[in-house]
Design an enzyme around this catalytic site. Structure first.
Site, PDB file in Angstrom:
ATOM      1  N   GLU A 192     -26.949 -24.035 -31.115  1.00 41.70           N
ATOM      2  CA  GLU A 192     -26.532 -23.308 -29.914  1.00 41.70           C
ATOM      3  C   GLU A 192     -27.712 -23.212 -28.968  1.00 41.70           C
ATOM      4  O   GLU A 192     -28.824 -22.889 -29.381  1.00 41.70           O
ATOM      5  CB  GLU A 192     -26.055 -21.886 -30.227  1.00 41.70           C
ATOM      6  N   GLU A 196     -25.544 -17.467 -37.948  1.00 41.60           N
ATOM      7  CA  GLU A 196     -26.337 -16.289 -37.615  1.00 41.60           C
ATOM      8  C   GLU A 196     -26.083 -15.108 -38.564  1.00 41.60           C
ATOM      9  O   GLU A 196     -25.614 -14.038 -38.154  1.00 41.60           O
ATOM     10  CB  GLU A 196     -26.073 -15.868 -36.170  1.00 41.60           C
TER      11      GLU A 196
END
Length: 460
Positions: A362, A162
């Protein structure tokens, strides 16, 4: 047929600072999250990752839980300040991960290692952090060093987790470490994270086993709403990473939208070729969709974009875009539960980047989980909403695969309740409940469900 091939990766995911603890042990140096969490007012209740889930000392127990779950892959992150403090290999830190990897392999669990999950060494931040070009080269040196140590045993290498959060929550809105609020620095950080990804990818390929796979993980915002607002947010939330990493360079509309903030002079000749190093998979982190509405030119009155409110918007150049609240139900994070967004996002990626395999790296939800006693006096955590969330999102992946998306794995977030960044220990995402006072792990109903799901998939 269950819609998933035999070699599909089924796993759970964690991150080093969120679970390891042992913040000052065995040569580990401070990270920006050590500094940030110890700064009053930055993290809820003054929580830190000093102990977290004590995974550094309880890793064998946690590997046993993974084996009992029946996963065939485990996504974890390597702590840069633990293994490469001050730019020097730390043998004790490396040995910790070496033992972990060997234990996973002994149980038939593929190690999926993320090199950077936000724990930048504090000395690197002191030298300028991600807005400074040299940080990308220091990251590549770390990648090469750990690649030489573990490169014969890692199934999949992930350079960054991220990078949008690292750049824009860390340097624009300031709600994540290092807590700076400078939109021009955030855009420079985004570029240098892209460059770090490309440099590390090349460094790894030179030293690790040729069978290893190489990836990066992005938290792509699945946007709905007014077309112009969606376009603007998509440029600075998604395409700022997708396009250069997958070979297209920075999108022209992003450069135009941010021209008043920076001239992008930090991009140098040759950078794009480095950033677009070949990928074997793109990791996708998905939790919820985002609704964007056109503003009237003044600062947006609401900011329900799923990220904590900071001194400025994390969506640089989109100050007047509004993010209205979406219909529920909601998780404890205040995020709407909507699995259809995951299918739609995966199909967008199939259309726009058809040659790139995908991994769901995720996916999960935080709820107010409580430990209760069962009839035999044992400990139970009934989390029906998480069970429903996982079931519906796995079905969303199946539907995307059925429609042609090349999705090759799914990792539940998270194996353990853990330090949830600026929320401290107030939000629980784990399949396993963690008593932070004692470290005790308790399987939630969602863990039992996930184990049963994996067993059923294996039977079909």
């Amino acid at each position: 047929m269950n819609g998933f091939p035999d070699d599909f990766l089924w796993g759970a995911a964690t991150a080093a600072y969120q679970i390891e603890g042992a913040a000052g042990e065995d040569g580990r140096a401070p990270s920006i999250w050590d500094t940030f969490s110890r700064t009053p007012g930055r993290v809820r209740d003054g929580d830190t990752g000093d102990v977290a889930c004590d995974h550094y000392h309880r890793w064998q127990e946690d590997v046993a839980h993974l084996a009992e779950l029946g996963v065939n892959a485990y996504r974890f992150s390597i702590s840069w300040p633990r293994v490469f403090p001050g730019g020097v290999l730390n043998r004790e830190g490396v040995d910790f991960y070496s033992r972990l990897v060997d234990a996973l392999l002994e149980r038939g669990i593929a190690p999926v290692a993320t090199l950077y999950h936000w724990d930048l060494p504090q000395d690197v931040e002191d030298a300028g952090g991600w807005p400074v070009r040299d940080t990308a080269f220091r990251f590549a040196e770390y990648a090469e060093a750990i690649g030489e140590e573990l490169g014969d045993r890692i199934h999949t290498w992930t350079t960054l987790n991220e990078p949008w959060c690292s750049a824009f929550l860390g340097y624009a809105s300031g709600v994540h470490a290092p807590g700076r609020c400078d939109p021009a620095a955030a855009l420079a950080a985004a570029h240098h994270l892209n460059l770090a990804h490309g440099l590390a990818n090349g460094a790894l390929r030179a030293v690790v086993a040729p069978t290893a796979r190489h990836s990066v993980t992005l938290n792509l915002h699945h946007l709905r709403g007014d077309p112009e607002a969606v376009r603007r947010v998509d440029a600075v939330a998604n395409r700022v990473f997708l396009d250069p990493m997958l070979g297209g360079g920075y999108p022209a509309d992003l450069l135009a939208d941010t021209a008043a903030i920076t001239d992008w002079g930090f991009v140098r000749d040759g950078d794009q070729a480095v950033i677009a190093a070949p990928l074997d998979a793109l990791g996708v982190n998905y939790y919820n969709p985002t609704l964007a509405r056109d503003g009237d030119g003044s600062p947006a009155p609401d900011s329900d974009h799923g990220h904590a409110d900071g001194a400025a918007t994390p969506f640089v150049g989109c100050d007047d875009v509004a993010f209205p609240r979406q219909p529920g139900p909601y998780t404890e994070m205040g995020w709407p539960v909507d699995a259809t967004g995951l299918t739609e996002l995966l199909l967008r990626l199939r259309r726009e980047y058809p040659d790139t395999p995908l991994l769901i790296t995720e996916n999960g939800a935080a709820f107010d989980d409580r430990v209760t006693a069962d009839a035999s006096g044992g400990r139970r955590v009934h989390d029906d909403r998480r069970v429903a969330y996982l079931r519906d999102h796995i079905e969303a992946v199946r539907l995307a695969r059925e429609a042609g998306a090349d999705v090759r794995g799914y990792f539940a977030w998270s194996l353990l309740d853990n330090f949830e960044w600026s929320h401290g220990y107030s939000k629980r995402f784990g399949l396993l409940h963690v008593d932070y006072a004692t470290g005790a792990r308790t399987w939630k109903d969602s863990a039992h469900w996930y184990r049963a799901h994996l067993a059923e998939v294996a039977r079909r």
